[in-house]
Design an enzyme around this catalytic site. Structure first.
Site, PDB file in Angstrom:
ATOM      1  N   CYS A   1     -80.531   0.831 -31.476  1.00 33.96           N
ATOM      2  CA  CYS A   1     -80.716   1.273 -30.087  1.00 33.96           C
ATOM      3  C   CYS A   1     -79.404   1.766 -29.484  1.00 33.96           C
ATOM      4  CB  CYS A   1     -81.298   0.141 -29.260  1.00 33.96           C
ATOM      5  SG  CYS A   1     -80.311  -1.357 -29.336  1.00 33.96           S
TER       6      CYS A   1
ATOM      7  N   LYS B   1     -94.341 -12.346 -31.472  1.00 32.69           N
ATOM      8  CA  LYS B   1     -95.111 -11.314 -32.188  1.00 32.69           C
ATOM      9  C   LYS B   1     -94.089 -10.337 -32.764  1.00 32.69           C
ATOM     10  CE  LYS B   1     -96.848  -7.629 -32.361  1.00 32.69           C
ATOM     11  NZ  LYS B   1     -96.487  -6.674 -33.439  1.00 32.69           N
TER      12      LYS B   1
ATOM     13  N   GLU C   1     -85.731  -4.379 -23.350  1.00 29.80           N
ATOM     14  CA  GLU C   1     -84.627  -3.676 -24.014  1.00 29.80           C
ATOM     15  C   GLU C   1     -85.247  -2.515 -24.762  1.00 29.80           C
ATOM     16  OE1 GLU C   1     -82.197  -6.310 -26.299  1.00 29.80           O
ATOM     17  OE2 GLU C   1     -81.505  -7.336 -24.512  1.00 29.80           O
TER      18      GLU C   1
ATOM     19  N   GLU D   1     -85.124  10.247 -28.603  1.00 28.11           N
ATOM     20  CA  GLU D   1     -84.524   9.244 -29.493  1.00 28.11           C
ATOM     21  C   GLU D   1     -85.097   9.452 -30.901  1.00 28.11           C
ATOM     22  OE1 GLU D   1     -85.781   5.113 -29.196  1.00 28.11           O
ATOM     23  OE2 GLU D   1     -83.695   4.468 -29.314  1.00 28.11           O
TER      24      GLU D   1
HETATM   25  P1  NAD Z   1     -92.249  -0.246 -30.653  1.00 25.75           P
HETATM   26  O1  NAD Z   1     -92.191  -0.181 -29.180  1.00 25.75           O
HETATM   27  O2  NAD Z   1     -93.170   0.688 -31.360  1.00 25.75           O
HETATM   28  O3  NAD Z   1     -92.710  -1.708 -31.135  1.00 25.75           O
HETATM   29  C1  NAD Z   1     -91.993  -2.857 -30.751  1.00 25.75           C
HETATM   30  C2  NAD Z   1     -92.950  -4.039 -30.754  1.00 25.75           C
HETATM   31  O4  NAD Z   1     -93.934  -3.845 -29.744  1.00 25.75           O
HETATM   32  C3  NAD Z   1     -93.709  -4.243 -32.052  1.00 25.75           C
HETATM   33  O5  NAD Z   1     -93.788  -5.613 -32.333  1.00 25.75           O
HETATM   34  C4  NAD Z   1     -95.074  -3.682 -31.731  1.00 25.75           C
HETATM   35  O6  NAD Z   1     -96.105  -4.233 -32.508  1.00 25.75           O
HETATM   36  C5  NAD Z   1     -95.220  -4.064 -30.286  1.00 25.75           C
HETATM   37  N1  NAD Z   1     -96.177  -3.275 -29.526  1.00 25.75           N
HETATM   38  C6  NAD Z   1     -96.544  -1.979 -29.713  1.00 25.75           C
HETATM   39  N2  NAD Z   1     -97.476  -1.619 -28.801  1.00 25.75           N
HETATM   40  C7  NAD Z   1     -97.700  -2.709 -28.017  1.00 25.75           C
HETATM   41  C8  NAD Z   1     -98.555  -2.957 -26.909  1.00 25.75           C
HETATM   42  N3  NAD Z   1     -99.363  -2.021 -26.401  1.00 25.75           N
HETATM   43  N4  NAD Z   1     -98.516  -4.181 -26.339  1.00 25.75           N
HETATM   44  C9  NAD Z   1     -97.680  -5.147 -26.820  1.00 25.75           C
HETATM   45  N5  NAD Z   1     -96.886  -4.969 -27.879  1.00 25.75           N
HETATM   46  C10 NAD Z   1     -96.880  -3.758 -28.470  1.00 25.75           C
HETATM   47  O7  NAD Z   1     -90.772  -0.123 -31.166  1.00 25.75           O
HETATM   48  P2  NAD Z   1     -90.269  -0.015 -32.678  1.00 25.75           P
HETATM   49  O8  NAD Z   1     -90.644   1.342 -33.171  1.00 25.75           O
HETATM   50  O9  NAD Z   1     -90.703  -1.228 -33.413  1.00 25.75           O
HETATM   51  O10 NAD Z   1     -88.676  -0.133 -32.504  1.00 25.75           O
HETATM   52  C11 NAD Z   1     -87.839   0.926 -32.226  1.00 25.75           C
HETATM   53  C12 NAD Z   1     -87.510   1.004 -30.755  1.00 25.75           C
HETATM   54  O11 NAD Z   1     -86.884  -0.218 -30.340  1.00 25.75           O
HETATM   55  C13 NAD Z   1     -86.507   2.088 -30.418  1.00 25.75           C
HETATM   56  O12 NAD Z   1     -86.909   2.767 -29.262  1.00 25.75           O
HETATM   57  C14 NAD Z   1     -85.208   1.328 -30.159  1.00 25.75           C
HETATM   58  O13 NAD Z   1     -84.267   1.978 -29.349  1.00 25.75           O
HETATM   59  C15 NAD Z   1     -85.733   0.087 -29.536  1.00 25.75           C
HETATM   60  N6  NAD Z   1     -84.743  -0.982 -29.626  1.00 25.75           N
HETATM   61  C16 NAD Z   1     -84.066  -1.320 -28.476  1.00 25.75           C
HETATM   62  C17 NAD Z   1     -83.079  -2.294 -28.513  1.00 25.75           C
HETATM   63  C18 NAD Z   1     -82.324  -2.663 -27.261  1.00 25.75           C
HETATM   64  O14 NAD Z   1     -81.664  -3.696 -27.261  1.00 25.75           O
HETATM   65  N7  NAD Z   1     -82.378  -1.879 -26.205  1.00 25.75           N
HETATM   66  C19 NAD Z   1     -82.763  -2.931 -29.711  1.00 25.75           C
HETATM   67  C20 NAD Z   1     -83.461  -2.548 -30.871  1.00 25.75           C
HETATM   68  C21 NAD Z   1     -84.452  -1.577 -30.801  1.00 25.75           C
END
Ligand code: NAD
Length: 502
Positions: A300, A191, A266, A397
């Site tokens: 991240c 997804k 992550e 963040e």
């Molecule tokens: P997000 O958590 O909003 O969304 C990530 C994914 O989760 C999307 O596909 C979204 O549709 C899905 N999602 C949202 N709510 C959900 C739920 N209730 N159940 C299941 N899936 C759900 O994150 P974002 O805004 O897309 O990305 C940015 C974040 O990702 C930042 O916090 C960043 O630090 C983190 N990130 C971490 C790493 C790492 O390796 N630690 C790498 C890249 C990004």
């Protein structure tokens, strides 16, 4: 090097099929609409024009995809490691062959600059190659003997797994999760993030064209709260590999609790970049700037908290401010662009809100601090100085090209500030004192530390965070530990006395 106009024309040609057919789900080797027939639009962050309609999947689409992944698991998990390796190497080659299409599509969908995204396919292919090479030994275990028993461990693929990815660098991150899952013998339901879904569709198509059996990798687009949630709740899914915000990780853990899944998270970061006055200042200035102003700061492991020793703070921040003011902001497909538009107006609004918060709490905006132009989500690279670690700009963040610089007195002060955060993903330490580096790396609360370096990835090394930044590690054998179950078989070494009861 091609010009911006040439690149735009090529990107439009690559994306034409998405404009015409939309970004469909991909289940059992078929491009399919959502069961409900619903769609949503993915926007270009450059001008907010719709790029394509995307299938809005929900629980029924997830059900269908999981059913397929359960069926294909029976054969894929029994396909020999050697054969899985051969197929995944072909996938890597096929990714490389379509590098331009992947890079240009990624730039248009995410707003990330081509100078960084041109490597997206190469990095993705490297992930496939690296994990493919480990597939033949993935089942290996240990022989553990005592006087009477010989215990033999081995590993088995876990089952169908769910992969949920964020929008910032979607292609690279998807391959980072999906390649080891497939190499382990798991089947996948992916997804991708709703803000940048396009290259996930390219990935599954490329993989199947290269020989991955249909239905081993399935794609369901949609919003987190419906498709994402349904995936995490599905009893047929044995593990969730999730990359995204810490808050979403909490939700997923709660959603999935009744089905007792394995998680790999992550999550977010607010990573300290610590510079002592004995460091190589020229290199540290460049590394600190690179780690926050590349990839639009939507990264991240960005260097989002810059901790500089008092004696060099003014000079250091002056130089970072100069870089921030000089980097080229522009169209992601312009080869000169460093900072492109942020992913979406919603995210831009969040990033811009920190400019007021910084002013209200008494920080200085030493560079940037404003939106650029009226069209698209362009934000000027920003540096906040005179900040303290209790300010929201130091604790939250921001996930944009926005850096918060905080002075520190000495080693103890640096350590206290660095660890005073809910996050613990990465830390960067700049000093030429080896003993200090040894002391601090023992105490810094971070899953990954780079000394006198920016973030340079090595695929066999573990990747992941502590505290609110994550659970579990990727990379090397750690990825296989996640996607596989270790089983133990115990053989008697001699005919021993079995306890008799009654
Ligand atoms: P997000 O958590 O909003 O969304 C990530 C994914 O989760 C999307 O596909 C979204 O549709 C899905 N999602 C949202 N709510 C959900 C739920 N209730 N159940 C299941 N899936 C759900 O994150 P974002 O805004 O897309 O990305 C940015 C974040 O990702 C930042 O916090 C960043 O630090 C983190 N990130 C971490 C790493 C790492 O390796 N630690 C790498 C890249 C990004």
């Amino acid at each position: 090097m091609s010009t911006l106009n040439e690149n735009i024309a090529r990107a439009q040609a690559h994306m034409q099929r998405f404009r015409e057919q939309g970004v469909m789900n991909h289940i059992n080797g078929e491009s399919v609409a959502a069961v409900s027939g619903e769609t949503f639009e993915t926007l270009s962050p450059v001008d907010l024009q719709p790029l394509a309609k995307v299938a809005r999947g929900g629980a029924s689409d997830i059900d269908h995809a999981v059913m397929v992944a359960q069926k294909t698991f029976k054969t894929w998990s029994k396909t020999s490691g050697k054969e899985r390796r051969a197929i995944l190497i072909k996938v890597a080659e096929a990714i490389e062959a379509r590098a331009e299409e992947i890079a240009f599509t990624e730039c248009m969908d995410t707003g990330q600059a081509l100078r960084f995204m041109s490597k997206a396919a190469i990095r993705g292919a490297a992930n496939f190659r690296f994990f493919a090479d480990k597939a033949p030994e993935a089942e290996d275990g240990l022989a553990l003997r005592n006087d009477t028993q010989m215990n033999v461990t081995s590993k088995r693929p876990l089952g169908p797994v769910g992969v949920i990815t964020p929008w910032n660098t979607p292609f690279m991150l998807s391959t980072w999760k999906i390649a080891p899952a497939l190499a382990s013998g798991c089947t996948v339901v992916h997804k991708p993030a709703e803000f940048s879904p396009m290259t996930a569709k390219l990935l599954v198509e490329i993989a199947e064209e290269a020989g991955l059996p249909k239905g081993v990798l399935n794609l369901v687009n949609g919003f987190g709260e419906d498709a994402g949630k349904a995936l995490t709740q599905h009893p047929g899914i044995k593990a969730i590999a999730f990359v995204g915000e810490s808050r979403t990780g909490q939700l997923i853990m709660a959603q999935a609790a009744p089905t007792l899944k394995r998680f790999h998270f992550e999550l977010g970061g607010k990573n300290p970049f610590i510079v002592f006055d004995d460091a190589d200042i020229d290199r540290a200035v460049n590394a600190a700037s690179f780690m926050i102003y590349s990839l639009n700061g939507e990264r991240c492991t960005s260097s989002s908290r810059l901790l500089v020793q008092e004696s060099i703070y003014d000079e250091f921040t002056r130089r970072v401010a100069e870089i921030a003011s000089n980097v080229k902001i522009g169209h992601p497909l312009d080869p000169e662009t460093v900072v492109g538009p942020l992913i979406h107006p919603e995210h831009e609004k969040k990033v811009l809100s920190y400019f007021d918060k910084a002013r209200e709490q008494g920080a200085t905006i030493a560079a940037g601090g404003e939106k650029v132009g009226e069209e698209g989500c362009f934000v000027r690279p920003t540096l906040f100085t005179n900040a303290t670690n209790d300010m929201v700009i130091a604790q939250e963040e921001i996930f944009g090209p926005v850096l918060t610089a905080i002075p520190f007195k000495d080693e103890e002060d640096a350590l206290r500030i660095a660890n005073d955060t809910e996050y613990g993903l990465a830390a960067y330490l700049w000093t030429n004192d080896l003993n200090r580096a040894m002391r601090l790396t023992d105490e810094l609360e971070a899953g990954m530390m780079w000394i006198n370096s920016e973030n340079i990835r090595h695929l066999p090394a573990p990747f992941g965070g502590v505290k609110a930044s994550g659970i579990g590690r990727d990379g090397g054998d750690w990825s296989f530990d996640f996607y596989m179950e270790t089983v133990n078989v115990s053989f008697p070494r001699k005919v021993h006395q079995v306890p008799k009861l009654g």
